[in-house]
Design a protein around this motif. Structure first.
Motif, PDB file in Angstrom:
ATOM      1  N   GLY A 212       0.817  -1.172   0.107  1.00  0.00           N
ATOM      2  CA  GLY A 212      -0.045   0.058   0.031  1.00  0.00           C
ATOM      3  C   GLY A 212       0.717   1.216  -0.038  1.00  0.00           C
ATOM      4  N   LYS A 213       2.159   1.196  -0.273  1.00  0.00           N
ATOM      5  CA  LYS A 213       2.915   2.268  -0.229  1.00  0.00           C
ATOM      6  C   LYS A 213       2.820   3.316  -1.670  1.00  0.00           C
ATOM      7  CE  LYS A 213       7.690   4.244   0.452  1.00  0.00           C
ATOM      8  NZ  LYS A 213       8.953   3.831   0.620  1.00  0.00           N
ATOM      9  N   ILE A 214       2.313   4.426  -1.584  1.00  0.00           N
ATOM     10  CA  ILE A 214       2.039   5.023  -2.986  1.00  0.00           C
ATOM     11  C   ILE A 214       3.104   6.039  -2.929  1.00  0.00           C
ATOM     12  CG2 ILE A 214       0.680   6.553  -4.136  1.00  0.00           C
ATOM     13  CD1 ILE A 214      -1.886   5.242  -2.447  1.00  0.00           C
ATOM     14  N   SER A 215       3.567   6.274  -4.435  1.00  0.00           N
ATOM     15  CA  SER A 215       4.570   7.270  -4.662  1.00  0.00           C
ATOM     16  C   SER A 215       3.904   7.865  -5.970  1.00  0.00           C
ATOM     17  CB  SER A 215       6.064   6.897  -5.039  1.00  0.00           C
ATOM     18  OG  SER A 215       5.981   6.008  -5.959  1.00  0.00           O
ATOM     19  N   GLU A 216       4.177   9.070  -6.392  1.00  0.00           N
ATOM     20  CA  GLU A 216       3.612   9.799  -7.437  1.00  0.00           C
ATOM     21  C   GLU A 216       4.915  10.601  -8.365  1.00  0.00           C
ATOM     22  OE1 GLU A 216      -0.905  10.898  -6.413  1.00  0.00           O
ATOM     23  OE2 GLU A 216       0.400  11.993  -5.376  1.00  0.00           O
ATOM     24  N   HIS A 217       4.600  10.694  -9.647  1.00  0.00           N
ATOM     25  CA  HIS A 217       5.686  11.142 -10.341  1.00  0.00           C
ATOM     26  C   HIS A 217       5.040  12.175 -11.272  1.00  0.00           C
ATOM     27  CE1 HIS A 217       8.733   8.045  -9.254  1.00  0.00           C
ATOM     28  NE2 HIS A 217       7.752   7.462  -9.248  1.00  0.00           N
ATOM     29  N   PRO A 218       5.046  13.694 -11.151  1.00  0.00           N
ATOM     30  CA  PRO A 218       4.565  14.596 -12.010  1.00  0.00           C
ATOM     31  C   PRO A 218       4.967  14.622 -13.517  1.00  0.00           C
ATOM     32  CG  PRO A 218       5.086  15.499  -9.689  1.00  0.00           C
ATOM     33  CD  PRO A 218       5.645  14.136  -9.930  1.00  0.00           C
ATOM     34  N   LEU A 219       4.159  14.609 -14.305  1.00  0.00           N
ATOM     35  CA  LEU A 219       4.716  14.668 -15.819  1.00  0.00           C
ATOM     36  C   LEU A 219       5.429  16.175 -16.245  1.00  0.00           C
ATOM     37  CD1 LEU A 219       2.115  12.802 -17.677  1.00  0.00           C
ATOM     38  CD2 LEU A 219       4.179  11.852 -16.969  1.00  0.00           C
ATOM     39  N   PRO A 220       6.481  16.258 -17.104  1.00  0.00           N
ATOM     40  CA  PRO A 220       6.717  17.593 -17.171  1.00  0.00           C
ATOM     41  C   PRO A 220       5.570  18.406 -17.858  1.00  0.00           C
ATOM     42  CG  PRO A 220       8.263  16.031 -18.112  1.00  0.00           C
ATOM     43  CD  PRO A 220       7.191  15.298 -17.558  1.00  0.00           C
ATOM     44  N   ASP A 221       4.453  17.920 -18.549  1.00  0.00           N
ATOM     45  CA  ASP A 221       3.148  18.481 -19.032  1.00  0.00           C
ATOM     46  C   ASP A 221       2.203  18.073 -18.212  1.00  0.00           C
ATOM     47  OD1 ASP A 221       1.319  19.576 -20.295  1.00  0.00           O
ATOM     48  OD2 ASP A 221       1.720  18.594 -22.115  1.00  0.00           O
ATOM     49  N   ARG A 222       1.794  18.744 -17.017  1.00  0.00           N
ATOM     50  CA  ARG A 222       0.631  18.525 -16.254  1.00  0.00           C
ATOM     51  C   ARG A 222      -0.528  18.349 -17.068  1.00  0.00           C
ATOM     52  NH1 ARG A 222       2.649  18.519 -10.894  1.00  0.00           N
ATOM     53  NH2 ARG A 222       0.689  17.486 -10.425  1.00  0.00           N
ATOM     54  N   GLY A 223      -0.822  18.829 -18.185  1.00  0.00           N
ATOM     55  CA  GLY A 223      -2.117  18.961 -18.973  1.00  0.00           C
ATOM     56  C   GLY A 223      -1.996  17.902 -20.115  1.00  0.00           C
TER      57      GLY A 223
END
Length: 296
Positions: A212-223
């Motif tokens: 259940g450990k979550i990590s998130e990776h933002p994209l260079p283009d958030r749209g």
């Protein structure tokens, strides 16, 4: 029709309307849904596409290899689960009005699917027997589903911004995402044994371990509006950027890259690693894109 190409990406036009999801079959061919024209398509790399007709308004959506050597798919508008053998024989199983969407083979020899409008997970045996498991949450809109490495199924909940786990007895565990209103859609098992998913509204790629450990990776283009995700070769996963007309990649270490598709506004959705070692992407404008990946 000429196939647009960038050298790395070649588009292969297919008949029918709206290639949406795509899967590699047991027959060394690509199988895909034609949501707009109510058909299932087949393309062997190097060959010509062929379409198998269903009801025009049935809305074939997600397709996946089954446990029985056939392909199984959801019919979201007709509320059915379909099965197509590699020779093109179609069998359909009716459901209640539930908006089936995601589908995958389970570790128990059955096929599991999501019910978007009833907040349930369904299980269908290869003889057509259906069992449904309600979720402990309302208006979750369960979307994509995949078998995990832990004898369970993992699924996204688009409106609840959460990831779910259901074991073979039907027990459900929910994991809320750190980002509110992230709207997860596609999910896949990664080469590192974790589940990777896309957050279409947040413009991020997520990862959840079986504990259940979550990590998130933002994209260079958030749209970019990432939509579907699949494991590639080695330590790379691939995802479609529906809002940016690109195909993106992320390593298990979180390194992100992308490549533009040659045709503007092609609307990339489902994608899969093909039998030829290339990545294949369903483009709603009417084609399948073949992407040369490292090592091919």
């Amino acid at each position: 029709m000429t196939s647009p190409s960038t050298g790395r990406i070649t588009e292969h036009p297919v008949p029918g309307r709206g290639p949406y999801a795509i899967a590699a079959g047991p027959d060394q061919a690509l199988w895909y849904t034609l949501e707009g024209s109510g058909e299932i398509g087949r393309l062997a790399p190097g060959g010509s596409p062929k379409a198998f007709h269903l009801a025009a308004d049935c809305g074939p959506t997600i397709i996946a290899p089954g446990p029985d050597g056939a392909l199984w798919f959801t019919e979201s508008r007709a509320n059915r689960i379909g099965r197509i053998s590699v020779d093109g024989t179609v069998t359909e199983f009716g459901l209640r009005e539930c908006g089936p969407y995601g589908i995958t083979a389970g570790p128990d020899g059955a096929v599991w699917f999501t019910e978007t409008t009833t907040d349930s997970i369904g299980r269908i045996a290869t003889d057509g027997t259906v069992t449904e498991f309600p979720l402990p949450i309302a208006e979750a809109f369960p979307s994509a589903i995949v078998a995990g490495p832990d004898e369970a199924l993992w699924f996204t909940m688009n409106r609840a911004s959460a990831i779910g786990r259901i074991d073979l007895s039907g027990a459900v565990t929910l994991y809320e995402l750190p980002t509110p209103d992230a709207a997860p859609v596609g999910i896949t098992l990664g080469p590192d044994g974790a589940l990777w998913f896309v957050e279409i509204a947040a413009g991020q790629i997520g990862r959840i371990t079986v504990d259940g450990k979550i990590s998130e990776h933002p994209l260079p283009d958030r749209g970019a509006r990432p939509h579907a995700i699949t494991a590639g070769t080695s330590d790379v996963l691939w995802f479609s950027e529906w809002g940016a007309n690109r195909v993106g990649s992320i390593t298990v270490d979180g390194v992100i890259d992308s490549v533009a598709l040659p045709t503007p506004n092609s609307e990339p959705h489902g994608l899969t690693l093909g039998p030829d070692g290339a990545l294949w992407v369903a483009l709603e404008h009417g084609a399948l894109a073949r992407v040369v990946v490292a090592g091919e």
